[in-house]
Design an enzyme around this catalytic site. Structure first.
Site, PDB file in Angstrom:
ATOM      1  N   LYS A 122      19.039  19.774  64.401  1.00 60.85           N
ATOM      2  CA  LYS A 122      19.351  20.480  63.158  1.00 60.85           C
ATOM      3  C   LYS A 122      20.575  19.819  62.554  1.00 60.85           C
ATOM      4  O   LYS A 122      21.370  19.212  63.279  1.00 60.85           O
ATOM      5  CB  LYS A 122      19.652  21.963  63.450  1.00 60.85           C
ATOM      6  N   ASP A 162      15.877  23.128  54.813  1.00 62.46           N
ATOM      7  CA  ASP A 162      16.245  24.453  55.311  1.00 62.46           C
ATOM      8  C   ASP A 162      16.976  25.117  54.139  1.00 62.46           C
ATOM      9  O   ASP A 162      16.787  24.681  52.979  1.00 62.46           O
ATOM     10  CB  ASP A 162      17.138  24.350  56.569  1.00 62.46           C
TER      11      ASP A 162
HETATM   12  P1  NDP Z   1      16.113  28.785  50.761  1.00 66.22           P
HETATM   13  O1  NDP Z   1      17.407  28.124  50.514  1.00 66.22           O
HETATM   14  O2  NDP Z   1      14.919  28.339  50.028  1.00 66.22           O
HETATM   15  O3  NDP Z   1      16.254  30.357  50.528  1.00 66.22           O
HETATM   16  C1  NDP Z   1      17.172  31.113  51.247  1.00 66.22           C
HETATM   17  C2  NDP Z   1      17.196  32.520  50.672  1.00 66.22           C
HETATM   18  O4  NDP Z   1      17.989  33.348  51.517  1.00 66.22           O
HETATM   19  C3  NDP Z   1      17.827  32.586  49.300  1.00 66.22           C
HETATM   20  O5  NDP Z   1      17.237  33.618  48.569  1.00 66.22           O
HETATM   21  C4  NDP Z   1      19.288  32.885  49.619  1.00 66.22           C
HETATM   22  O6  NDP Z   1      20.002  33.525  48.591  1.00 66.22           O
HETATM   23  C5  NDP Z   1      19.128  33.822  50.792  1.00 66.22           C
HETATM   24  N1  NDP Z   1      20.338  33.741  51.615  1.00 66.22           N
HETATM   25  C6  NDP Z   1      20.866  32.629  52.191  1.00 66.22           C
HETATM   26  N2  NDP Z   1      21.996  32.932  52.865  1.00 66.22           N
HETATM   27  C7  NDP Z   1      22.166  34.243  52.680  1.00 66.22           C
HETATM   28  C8  NDP Z   1      23.152  35.160  53.124  1.00 66.22           C
HETATM   29  N3  NDP Z   1      24.183  34.742  53.883  1.00 66.22           N
HETATM   30  N4  NDP Z   1      23.013  36.456  52.771  1.00 66.22           N
HETATM   31  C9  NDP Z   1      21.955  36.868  52.018  1.00 66.22           C
HETATM   32  N5  NDP Z   1      20.995  36.048  51.561  1.00 66.22           N
HETATM   33  C10 NDP Z   1      21.104  34.764  51.910  1.00 66.22           C
HETATM   34  O7  NDP Z   1      15.885  28.690  52.351  1.00 66.22           O
HETATM   35  P2  NDP Z   1      14.536  28.876  53.175  1.00 66.22           P
HETATM   36  O8  NDP Z   1      13.677  29.873  52.509  1.00 66.22           O
HETATM   37  O9  NDP Z   1      14.013  27.538  53.480  1.00 66.22           O
HETATM   38  O10 NDP Z   1      15.098  29.449  54.540  1.00 66.22           O
HETATM   39  C11 NDP Z   1      15.227  30.861  54.788  1.00 66.22           C
HETATM   40  C12 NDP Z   1      15.324  31.098  56.280  1.00 66.22           C
HETATM   41  O11 NDP Z   1      14.129  30.610  56.921  1.00 66.22           O
HETATM   42  C13 NDP Z   1      16.478  30.404  57.010  1.00 66.22           C
HETATM   43  O12 NDP Z   1      16.906  31.207  58.070  1.00 66.22           O
HETATM   44  C14 NDP Z   1      15.822  29.139  57.561  1.00 66.22           C
HETATM   45  O13 NDP Z   1      16.530  28.630  58.668  1.00 66.22           O
HETATM   46  C15 NDP Z   1      14.472  29.702  57.971  1.00 66.22           C
HETATM   47  N6  NDP Z   1      13.401  28.731  58.128  1.00 66.22           N
HETATM   48  C16 NDP Z   1      13.056  27.899  57.108  1.00 66.22           C
HETATM   49  C17 NDP Z   1      12.021  27.009  57.259  1.00 66.22           C
HETATM   50  C18 NDP Z   1      11.523  26.174  56.147  1.00 66.22           C
HETATM   51  O14 NDP Z   1      10.467  25.543  56.320  1.00 66.22           O
HETATM   52  N7  NDP Z   1      12.167  26.132  55.009  1.00 66.22           N
HETATM   53  C19 NDP Z   1      11.333  26.863  58.554  1.00 66.22           C
HETATM   54  C20 NDP Z   1      11.713  27.857  59.545  1.00 66.22           C
HETATM   55  C21 NDP Z   1      12.734  28.720  59.323  1.00 66.22           C
HETATM   56  P3  NDP Z   1      21.092  32.693  47.726  1.00 66.22           P
HETATM   57  O15 NDP Z   1      20.273  31.809  46.826  1.00 66.22           O
HETATM   58  O16 NDP Z   1      21.876  33.710  47.012  1.00 66.22           O
HETATM   59  O17 NDP Z   1      21.917  31.909  48.714  1.00 66.22           O
END
Ligand code: NDP
Length: 449
Positions: A122, A162
């Site tokens: 990561k 991510d």
């Molecule tokens: P994105 O950046 O596309 O979206 C993340 C979302 O979560 C946004 O809406 C963001 O809001 C919100 N968010 C992030 N940090 C916080 C926080 N501290 N408090 C509240 N909301 C938060 O990321 P992904 O959708 O790719 O990833 C989401 C999760 O899924 C993560 O945990 C990631 O590790 C996991 N994941 C992702 C994969 C992938 O293929 N993308 C694979 C497996 C797991 P804001 O815009 O306001 O920051």
């Protein structure tokens, strides 16, 4: 407390997210260690909690006003016993060594569950893409790759996206890698469709999570049809979780970002989801704007003075946390149960605190840990790597079919492993046990390296 956790805590004090992830795995694999004393005796436990390599570097870049900024870049190459390091890059101001080590540690086990040949890693940076121009993001990505490129490669380490790293960032990162390495290889996954990407990769994590949830429900002869679902986040994983839930007949009533959450009791249908995708992926706006467009919905501002998240305090059948780590605490877990939720499938990594997990397990609801239910993303990344090495592109139906098959398989693997150790229906134990055994056996086979 396990001995191994004591070692990790004294060696890496302050890395609380990493300690949490190590604790979670080590507690659940105790029965495996008791049945297989060679694991303790061979020192494989101290090896598995120590990254094989940790790279930390300076990322200097210039903003549009000519101001110089220094961010910190990281790559944790955690374990390569079963394949090249594989795992995403996160760009978020909260990024630090502890968060990336927890994510890399989880990734090792998640990747093992997919059955594909991928080790775990990561990386990322404390850079915040929010509010930056495309040119600033491009300059940052180029500066980041200027150092990272010497540590990665299609058979060494294959990063992906991510939080904060989507199609735009992967494009800039790949462009710089291609120039520096003077070769066009599948060194990153999540690439654009016209230049080596795989169909279904953007959808894979969300779709996979819903496929897993559907498998869990099928053990009780139930389906997602008509189920009321809470989803957090509004990014990649949340968007495609909603898309698949809607396709399977469920009604999704919430989405969030770090500023707050929206609730739409009428349900977020395909048209509303298209608006969210435009809002988040094109306009890069806030979820609050959903309410201006759909006035029957409500918006609740995030309130850090509360010790619970009101998003999880709504009547529903299923919950899909898809934002970030530790977004469901013990109080939220109790609220979910009180509101009738009988299924929690984690789209994000480690969204439930240990207290929340204990509550889910105690009440025996259907609870899927992220390393199992969100493994669809990395699984299709593995399929992207396979297509790249064959220089082939599989059709959408084929990749989706393989994703569905992999998720079904992971579901069965978790249940079988849990059953074998007398913990029927415990997906958390099953996921940890099955993946742990696979990785440590590979390490033992390969000797002390
Ligand atoms: P994105 O950046 O596309 O979206 C993340 C979302 O979560 C946004 O809406 C963001 O809001 C919100 N968010 C992030 N940090 C916080 C926080 N501290 N408090 C509240 N909301 C938060 O990321 P992904 O959708 O790719 O990833 C989401 C999760 O899924 C993560 O945990 C990631 O590790 C996991 N994941 C992702 C994969 C992938 O293929 N993308 C694979 C497996 C797991 P804001 O815009 O306001 O920051």
């Amino acid at each position: 407390m396990t001995d191994i956790l004591k070692i990790v805590q004294s060696r890496d004090p302050g890395e609380k997210e990493f300690h949490q992830a190590v604790h979670e795995v080590m507690e659940t694999v105790k029965p495996v260690l008791d049945r297989n004393p060679q694991y303790r005796e061979s020192g494989v436990l101290v090896r598995i909690v120590e990254p094989e390599r940790t790279i930390i570097f300076q990322v200097p870049w210039m903003d549009d006003q000519g101001q110089i900024h220094i961010n910190r870049g990281f790559r944790i190459q955690m374990n390569s016993a079963i394949g090249p390091y594989k795992g995403g890059l996160r760009f978020h101001p909260s990024v630090n060594l502890s968060i990336l080590k927890f994510l890399a540690f989880e990734q090792v086990f998640k990747n093992a569950l997919t059955t594909l040949a991928m080790g775990g890693g990561k990386g990322g940076s404390d850079f915040d893409p929010k509010g930056k121009s495309d040119n600033e993001v491009m300059r940052f990505c180029q500066a980041f790759m200027l150092e990272l490129f010497r540590h990665i490669g299609p058979n060494t380490d294959v990063p992906a996206g991510d939080i904060g790293v989507g199609a735009r960032e992967i494009g800039y990162l790949f462009g710089m890698y291609r120039k520096l390495a003077n070769e066009f290889t599948g060194v990153l996954s999540g690439k654009g469709l016209g230049w080596g990407g795989s169909l279904i990769r953007p959808e894979a994590t969300g779709y996979g999570c819903v496929y897993f949830a559907s498998e869990m429900l099928s053990t009780q002869n139930k389906t997602l049809e008509g189920k009321i679902c809470l989803v957090s986040g509004a990014g990649n994983v949340a968007q495609y979780t909603v898309e698949k839930l809607v396709e399977m007949g469920a009604k999704v009533i919430s989405l969030s970002d770090s500023s707050g959450f929206i609730c739409d009791e009428e349900g977020i249908d395909g048209k509303k989801l298209a608006f969210v995708k435009w809002l988040k992926n094109v306009r890069r706006g806030r979820i609050k704007d959903y309410v201006d467009k759909y006035s029957q919905s409500t918006y609740t501002e995030a309130d850090s003075s509360l010790d619970y998240n009101p998003l999880w305090n709504r009547k529903a059948d299923c919950a899909f946390p898809c934002a970030t780590q530790n977004e469901i605490n013990g109080k939220d877990a109790l609220n979910l149960l009180r509101n009738n939720v009988g299924l929690v499938a984690e789209g994000s990594n480690m969204p439930s605190t240990p207290e929340a997990i204990d509550i889910f397990l105690d009440k025996k609801i259907l609870y899927a840990p992220g390393k199992a239910s969100n493994a669809g993303g990395v699984a299709v990344s593995g399929l992207e790597m396979a297509q790249n090495s064959m220089r082939l592109n599989w059709p959408r139906e084929e990749v989706d079919g393989r994703l569905r098959f992999i998720m079904k398989n992971i579901h069965k693997t978790c249940l079988d492993a849990a059953e074998e150790y007398g913990l029927p229906g415990n997906y958390q134990a099953g996921a940890n046990i099955a993946s742990f055994v696979k990785v440590v056996n590979a390490m033992l086979d390969q000797g002390l390296v």
